[in-house]
Each structure stands twice: as structure tokens, then as C-alpha cells.
Design an enzyme around this catalytic site. Structure first.
Site, PDB file in Angstrom:
ATOM      1  N   LEU A 422      25.949 -11.348  37.106  1.00  0.00           N
ATOM      2  CA  LEU A 422      25.075 -10.342  36.516  1.00  0.00           C
ATOM      3  C   LEU A 422      25.069  -9.067  37.354  1.00  0.00           C
ATOM      4  O   LEU A 422      24.855  -7.970  36.842  1.00  0.00           O
ATOM      5  CB  LEU A 422      23.646 -10.882  36.413  1.00  0.00           C
ATOM      6  CG  LEU A 422      23.449 -12.087  35.486  1.00  0.00           C
ATOM      7  CD1 LEU A 422      22.037 -12.605  35.601  1.00  0.00           C
ATOM      8  CD2 LEU A 422      23.772 -11.713  34.054  1.00  0.00           C
ATOM      9  N   GLY A 425      25.630  -6.966  45.332  1.00  0.00           N
ATOM     10  CA  GLY A 425      25.334  -5.903  46.281  1.00  0.00           C
ATOM     11  C   GLY A 425      25.522  -6.409  47.692  1.00  0.00           C
ATOM     12  O   GLY A 425      26.062  -7.496  47.922  1.00  0.00           O
ATOM     13  N   GLY A 426      25.061  -5.609  48.648  1.00  0.00           N
ATOM     14  CA  GLY A 426      25.264  -5.961  50.048  1.00  0.00           C
ATOM     15  C   GLY A 426      24.502  -7.193  50.482  1.00  0.00           C
ATOM     16  O   GLY A 426      24.855  -7.829  51.472  1.00  0.00           O
ATOM     17  N   GLY A 428      23.735  -9.889  48.360  1.00  0.00           N
ATOM     18  CA  GLY A 428      23.977 -11.098  47.605  1.00  0.00           C
ATOM     19  C   GLY A 428      24.553 -10.826  46.227  1.00  0.00           C
ATOM     20  O   GLY A 428      24.762  -9.680  45.812  1.00  0.00           O
ATOM     21  N   VAL A 430      24.235 -12.183  42.033  1.00  0.00           N
ATOM     22  CA  VAL A 430      23.381 -12.881  41.072  1.00  0.00           C
ATOM     23  C   VAL A 430      24.232 -13.342  39.892  1.00  0.00           C
ATOM     24  O   VAL A 430      25.038 -12.584  39.351  1.00  0.00           O
ATOM     25  CB  VAL A 430      22.246 -11.971  40.583  1.00  0.00           C
ATOM     26  CG1 VAL A 430      21.367 -12.704  39.567  1.00  0.00           C
ATOM     27  CG2 VAL A 430      21.413 -11.495  41.753  1.00  0.00           C
ATOM     28  N   LYS A 443      20.635 -16.491  42.502  1.00  0.00           N
ATOM     29  CA  LYS A 443      21.036 -15.503  43.503  1.00  0.00           C
ATOM     30  C   LYS A 443      21.565 -16.189  44.762  1.00  0.00           C
ATOM     31  O   LYS A 443      20.866 -16.961  45.394  1.00  0.00           O
ATOM     32  CB  LYS A 443      19.854 -14.601  43.876  1.00  0.00           C
ATOM     33  CG  LYS A 443      20.222 -13.554  44.933  1.00  0.00           C
ATOM     34  CD  LYS A 443      19.077 -12.603  45.197  1.00  0.00           C
ATOM     35  CE  LYS A 443      19.477 -11.553  46.211  1.00  0.00           C
ATOM     36  NZ  LYS A 443      18.398 -10.598  46.484  1.00  0.00           N
ATOM     37  N   ASP A 540      11.304  -3.659  49.855  1.00  0.00           N
ATOM     38  CA  ASP A 540      12.409  -2.933  49.215  1.00  0.00           C
ATOM     39  C   ASP A 540      11.988  -2.511  47.811  1.00  0.00           C
ATOM     40  O   ASP A 540      12.632  -2.844  46.817  1.00  0.00           O
ATOM     41  CB  ASP A 540      13.662  -3.805  49.179  1.00  0.00           C
ATOM     42  CG  ASP A 540      14.920  -2.992  48.867  1.00  0.00           C
ATOM     43  OD1 ASP A 540      14.867  -1.751  48.968  1.00  0.00           O
ATOM     44  OD2 ASP A 540      15.941  -3.601  48.525  1.00  0.00           O
TER      45      ASP A 540
END
Length: 743
Positions: A422, A425-426, A428, A430, A443, A540
Site C-alpha cells: 500500500l 517509506g524510511g 517501514g 505497509v 506494517k 509525527d
């Protein structure tokens, strides 16, 4: 008849009662006096030494702290050699030109008859009785302890016979002493004196001193330079040991009593000067053997003792060298040599037996790998707190949380097939998965720090109990892998980031809809801060972590990567959390993550809604890159209109927009204490939402959102929002070809 003046010289510093024990010294004991380290078994404070004989005093002399044993200044102490270096006093016998008679000078205080039970002995190896003069005859003896007697003689007819550096009887002599001496007497001859040769040699000197510290100078005979050079005192070496038993054999039989070698990696060493023993760390260890756990392993590999093409492995107390494939380590020459015989033999053996043993080896490897894999999974499970989770799930049967096996998640994602991704990124990747006929988002985190590993199970229990309509539900996790895998509810309709900046940005999104989504996200964050127990800091907060469900309701995501509100030093983290453009500047300075850090990040989200701009641009000057700096500058100049998006100005009143801008400004305050709480932000957004409903058109906001987002687009764009809790996007702006972003 020869006449001597007799002086008794037994060291009072040695005459201390000696009664060793095994008590551990207090951690509050001082271990430094001036520049001299005072290691245990010595001590300068009451109760800080092994026994009274090791007591020292720390005095101030000439404005400087110095350690003393009795009247003698201590220069240094060696645990490995079992020695103490002190300053001994020079004794002189001089002709007084005023009275015409011989007189004595030098400090005699500090000498008496000594004590055989003292830990100290004069070092017979490093000390020598040194006599200086041209007419000196001095008797040195120890009748009581050793029965020793020696004669120091230094003669010369004139100064021209003397040689610098030579101490063989002409103007200077040195005499060795026997072992076991703890006291001595000195007798100056009254017949052999300097009265007849005083014109070029007025004084004779004698002292027991460290031989290595002395170098004869001819000026010592004709002047007072010897006494002046050393300021009346010279270094002397004392051998110390535990004197309460004769040897290590006896001491080791009483290890539960007064045995002094307390470290588990220490060894007993017999004293070489009289009875007794001392302690040393065993080979490969260093430190203080008189303290429990005082001897620490030495990492020999730091000094690269192995060949340059070899490998070093440090093990307890020693190290091992090994070589690469096809080479053999030769310890004698410390080299790696090619093992031709072994290489040929192994090759031929494998070739000849390959057909016979291939199947057996293959099966054995499979079995071993399965066992190893099972063991590794069990270790990961225990490491991540799996037992704690299971115990809690048993005690709370209604807990809606699952601990999945790796096999279940592999099956649910078709072995984590790329077609199931899906977003990534840095932090992980998904995947979409199907568990129990229900879509979920799985994830695979890229990394978890050591603190999170230790407390992962406990944190999962807390996060699993978060149940709020505006927060993505954490359904479970997998703990039998190196980095735990998280399982979330599946949220379909993309992110707030896509709604503002993504491929659907051209849609005429109602400002009231964006305001509602922001309010719902604030409610979710407020719940994490105020109602979760313990409170949770997201860490975040950004538009790509605010997801939209089937009804375009906001759901805060990725709080599984958040931290529990810390209460101790763990709140100071070394790895920067969050995303550039959203990061709290106060956190960048203090490395202290707080709930007000989330408030700052949320303030940036409000700016994105107001301006339609990205939080950070890669072009332009420094002030033009940061949306928050551009906004704050405009507010300072009272020029809000310059930064507002054109479609926003056309939809809402300036009263509402000014209120929202003021709220964003408060959230972006450089001082975290001045920022509002998330609950105050949510309440203010709720108030502002009421302003956006005009008195003459009180339409239901949700219906308006459905008309704008759920119906057919009048602009010709088809809504295809999708997404899940992942984190920061990899590229800004978002690639229109991808509707899913993960951090």
C-alpha cells in the site's frame, strides 16, 4: 677505638596496627588527594581502607593537597607491583665553621622502632643506602629484625678524583639492603669526619632512597647541592602486602574470612619481601583486585594482536585469532598461512562422499535450520514482551487485541508480495492483508530502538486499548520477528495530505469539510494526550498521517510508532523523530519530546489548510522554504491575506480565517509552554466550525462533505483516495501516480 653516633631509624609510617578485613568500602570514599590516586585497600577517610595500616591522611601543604603516611609524603601507589613511593628525609653530618665542631641536620621526626605486623617493608630491589662525602664512615644495621649490618664508606683526597655519574666509593657509595627490613639504625663515625677537609667538603650525607632516582654529581661533595636539589627529601620505595598470613596457600584456605582478593577474576601472589601476599588481576583482566567485580576484561582485540589478514575475537580474559577460508592460523609466528593439504583433502573428500552424504546433510540442515529458526523466534518473542501480552490477554478476556504468528501474516499478504504494498517509506512498508476474511493493513517496521524493544509488549497493551472514533485502531502485532510487525484496521479513502496537495487537489473541496477533518484529528490527538493512560505523544503529526474512512471521517494514524509520555531521563532521545517541516524547533534544541511538540506539528497542518502550500519547499531562500516562517512573517506584518489560498478567501469570512490563523500562530509559538494544549485546540476548532455555518444556510456539514467528496465531481476528476498509517512521504510533492504514502 672507633666511635659511632647511633641513630635509631624505624619507620613510624610502618608502625600501624594491621588487621585486614573484607568489608567493601563506601561509594562515598574519596579516591583522590591532590594529583595522587588513592586506590582501595588504601583510604584517606575513616572506614575507607582495608585495615588501619593502609590509612593515609590528606593534608594541605603549601596550598596543595598531598597524601601522607605519618610524616612521609606519598607520591604514588601501585596495585600491580604492591609498592608505595614516599619521600624519605636526607640525614647530614656537617662541620660548623663557627663552633669548629661536627653537627647533625635533617629531619629525624617520623622514625622509631617500627612494627613487624605492618604491611610495609623497605624494597630491597629498588632501594639502596646512599652515602655522599669525602670522609664518611657510616654503619647501617638492623639487629632485631634481620641481624643485618653494613658499612657505607665514601672517601676522596681531592675533588679532581671524582667523576659525575660514578658512585663506586670515591665521593659516593651505595649499599644494598636485605629483604624483610621494616626498620634500621644508622651510626655516624665521630672519628672519621670532615673537620680536617672542611674547606672542600664540609658535609657527609646518608639516606635510604630509590636507586633509579639518583645520579651522582661531583658538586654534591663540595657544596650543599645534594640537599638543595631534593629539598631535603628523596624518593623511597616501600613493598606492601597482607602480612596477616604467611603465603597464598594459607590465605586461600580462609577465603570466607580475611582473604583480600575479592574480585572473581583476581589471583593471589606471594610477597617477594617477607611473608604475606598481595592480589593481582588474572591475565586478560585489569582493575582493582581488592574490590568485588574490580577486575574487568581487557579487550585485546583493540590492539589488533592478530595478523592483518586474520580475525580477532575477544573472549573472557583472552582472545582468539582465526583466518579466512583456506588459511590456517600459526600461533608461533602469528601469521595466516595457506593450508594446502587441508584444502586439497577437504575438496577430494567432499567430492568422493558427495553422492553418499548429500541427502543426509540436506535433511540435517533443514532440521537444524527449523530448530534454529524456532529458537530465534522464541527469543524475539520473549525479547519483545510476548509473555506479558499473553498474561494480560488471559486476565482480560475481552481485550480486542491479537498476537499473530509470522506464518499467519505471510499467508495474509501472499508472502508480502509487492502487489500487496500500500505504501513504503524510511520507517517501514505497509501491505494489504486478509485476516479472518477482513481486510487489514500490515506494517513491517524498518527498525525499533533498544528502549522500544524492552518495553514493546507493555506499550502494545496500552496502545491496543486506545478506542476512539478519530484514531486508527491497532488490532494486533507479531513478536516472533526481529522487528515487530503491526496490524491496523484498514482505512480506505486516503489521507488529508492527498486531499490538500495530492492528485485530487484540483477538486473544489469545501473549506468547512477541511475544517471538520482538522477538528476531528485534533479530537483524536487530544484523546491520546489527555485520556490515554499513560498519555501518548504521537511524535509525527502531519497531514499524511491523518486518514479518511468511508465517510471521510478523520482518523489519526501511525501512533503505534509513538512514545508513551516519559517521566524520566528516557524523554531525552538521540534520534530525531518526526518529519522536516513539521518538527518542533524546541525539540530540535532540547531533544525533549512533549505533547506540545504535537501541538506545533498540528499548527503546520492548519497552515496547509489555510494556504494550500507544502510545509517545506526545496527551492528559494531559507525563509521562503519554511511555510511556518512565511506565515509567521506575514502575521507579524499584519498581512494574512498574502498567504491565504485564493479559494479559501472566497469561501469563508475573514473573521473565521483570522481566528484560525490566530490559533495556528499560538500552536507555532517557539516556546512550548506558551502553546495551547490539544484539548484547547480542539475546543477552539469546534467554536470556529460554528462560525463557518452561515445563519441563512445552516446546512449539515457532513452532508456538504458528502456532496463535495462522495458525489460526482463537477471538475471532471475522479476521486480515488486510498491510504493507511505509514508516515512521511518519500518525495514532495506527491507523485500523482501513487495514492498511498508511508514513512
Amino acid at each position: 677505638m672507633q666511635v659511632f653516633l647511633q641513630l635509631g631509624l624505624g619507620l613510624v609510617l610502618l608502625a600501624s596496627q594491621y588487621a585486614p578485613g573484607t568489608a567493601v568500602p563506601s561509594s562515598g570514599c574519596r579516591r583522590q588527594c591532590g594529583t595522587v590516586e588513592i586506590p582501595y585497600p588504601f583510604g584517606i577517610d575513616p572506614g575507607c581502607s582495608l585495615a588501619e595500616g593502609f590509612d593515609l591522611s590528606c593534608k594541605v601543604q603549601d596550598g596543595v593537597q598531598k597524601p601522607f603516611k605519618g610524616a612521609f609524603e606519598v607520591l604514588d601507589i601501585s596495585l600491580t607491583e604492591g609498592t608505595t613511593r614516599v619521600l624519605n628525609y636526607i640525614l647530614g653530618y656537617c662541620y660548623n665553621t663557627s663552633t669548629g665542631s661536627m653537627e647533625y641536620f635533617g629531619r629525624y621526626a617520623g622514625f622509631n622502632e617500627g612494627d613487624p605486623s605492618s604491611p610495609y617493608r623497605f624494597s630491597d630491589v629498588q632501594n639502596k643506602f646512599t652515602v655522599i662525602g669525602c670522609n664518611a664512615l657510616i654503619l647501617i644495621y638492623d639487629f632485631d629484625a634481620t641481624g643485618y649490618q653494613g658499612l657505607g664508606v665514601a672517601t676522596c683526597r681531592n675533588l679532581s678524583d671524582l667523576v659525575d655519574g660514578s658512585c663506586s666509593g670515591m665521593g659516593c657509595s651505595q649499599t644494598a639492603i636485605p629483604k624483610r627490613m621494616y626498620y634500621y639504625d644508622i651510626a655516624f663515625s665521630e672519628i672519621v669526619n670532615t673537620s680536617e677537609i672542611w674547606e672542600f667538603n664540609r658535609c657527609s650525607y646518608v639516606v635510604l632512597m630509590e636507586a633509579a632516582a639518583f645520579k651522582f654529581s661531583t658538586a654534591y661533595v663540595s657544596t650543599n647541592k645534594f640537599n638543595e636539589t631534593y629539598d631535603g627529601r628523596v624518593p623511597m620505595i616501600l613493598d606492601w602486602a597482607m602480612r596477616d598470613v604467611k603465603s597464598c596457600d594459607v590465605a586461600e584456605q580462609n577465603k570466607t574470612g580475611t582473604y583480600a582478593c575479592l574480585s572473581s577474576n583476581s589471583k593471589c601472589v606471594n610477597s617477594t619481601n617477607d611473608q604475606g601476599y598481595m592480589c593481582n588481576c588474572t591475565n586478560g583482566y585489569e582493575g582493582n583486585p581488592y574490590l568485588r567485580d574490580g577486575c574487568k576484561d581487557v579487550n585485546e582485540c583493540n590492539h589488533n594482536p592478530c595478523p592483518s589478514d586474520g580475525f580477532c575475537r575477544n573472549i573472557g580474559g583472552e582472545y582468539q585469532c582465526s583466518c579466512g577460508l583456506g588459511k590456517k592460523y600459526i600461533q608461533k609466528s602469528n601469521t595466516c598461512n595457506t593450508n594446502i593439504v587441508l584444502t586439497i583433502g577437504v575438496t577430494m573428500g567432499i567430492f568422493g562422499l558427495m553422492v553418499i552424504i548429500m541427502f543426509t546433510v540436506f535433511c540435517g540442515q533443514i532440521i537444524m535450520q527449523k530448530r534454529k529458526l524456532k529458537k530465534v523466534k522464541q527469543e524475539y518473542f520473549h525479547q519483545h514482551g510476548g509473555l506479558l501480552l499473553f498474561d494480560k490477554m488471559k486476565s482480560e478476556k475481552g481485550l480486542a487485541f491479537n498476537v499473530f504468528s509470522e506464518a499467519e501474516l505471510i499467508h495474509a499478504t501472499d508472502n508480502f508480495d509487492n502487489s500487496r504494498i500500500l505504501g513504503k517509506g524510511g520507517h517501514g512498508t505497509v501491505y494489504k492483508g486478509i485476516l479472518k476474511n477482513m481486510p487489514v493493513a500490515i506494517k513491517r517496521c524498518a527498525v525499533v530502538d533498544e528502549r522500544q524493544k524492552k518495553e514493546f509488549g507493555q506499550e502494545m497493551l496500552i496502545l491496543s486499548q486506545i478506542n476512539h472514533k478519530n484514531i486508527v485502531k491497532l488490532l494486533g502485532c507479531c513478536l516472533e520477528v526481529e522487528v515487530p510487525i503491526l496490524v491496523y484496521e484498514f482505512v480506505l479513502n486516503g489521507t488529508l495530505f492527498e486531499l490538500i496537495h495530492g492528485r485530487n487537489q484540483a477538486l473544489q473541496i469545501s473549506f468547512s469539510t477541511l475544517l471538520r477533518i482538522a477538528h476531528e484529528a485534533a479530537e483524536g490527538l487530544s484523546f491520546l494526550h489527555s485520556y490515554a493512560s499513560p498519555p501518548i505523544i504521537h511524535g509525527d503529526v502531519k497531514t499524511s498521517n491523518i486518514l479518511l474512512d468511508d465517510n471521510y471521517m478523520a482518523k489519526v494514524s501511525d501512533f503505534g510508532a509513538s512514545i508513551l509520555a516519559p517521566s524520566d531521563k528516557e524523554q531525552f532521545v538521540t534520534m530525531v523523530q518526526g518529519t522536516c517541516g513539521y518538527l518542533d524547533p524546541e525539540y530540535m534544541q532540547t531533544c525533549q519530546l512533549t505533547d506540545k511538540s504535537d501541538v506545533y506539528s498540528f499548527g503546520v497542518i492548519l497552515l496547509e489548510i489555510l494556504t494550500g502550500q507544502l510545509p517545506l519547499k526545496l527551492e528559494g531562500s531559507e525563509k521562503q522554504r519554511s511555510l511556518s516562517l512565511i506565515f509567521l512573517s506575514a502575521m507579524k506584518e499584519n498581512n494574512l491575506d498574502a498567504v491565504l489560498a485564493s479559494h479559501v478567501k472566497g469561501q469563508e469570512s475573514m473573521e473565521l480565517l483570522t481566528g484560525l490563523a490566530d490559533l495556528a500562530k499560538k500552536c507555532l509559538d517557539m516556546c512550548g509552554e506558551n502553546r495551547p494544549s490539544m484539548k484547547e485546540v480542539a475546543d477552539e476548532l469546534n467554536r470556529l466550525r460554528k462560525l463557518s455555518v452561515h445563519p441563512w444556510a445552516r446546512l449539515d456539514i457532513e452532508t456538504n462533505a458528502e456532496n463535495l467528496l462522495g458525489g460526482e465531481s463537477t471538475s471532471g476528476y475522479e476521486i480515488e483516495l486510498s491510504g493507511y498509517p505509514t508516515g512521511e512521504s518519500e518525495d514532495l510533492p506527491i507523485n500523482p501516480g501513487s495514492s498511498y504514502y508511508a514513512r
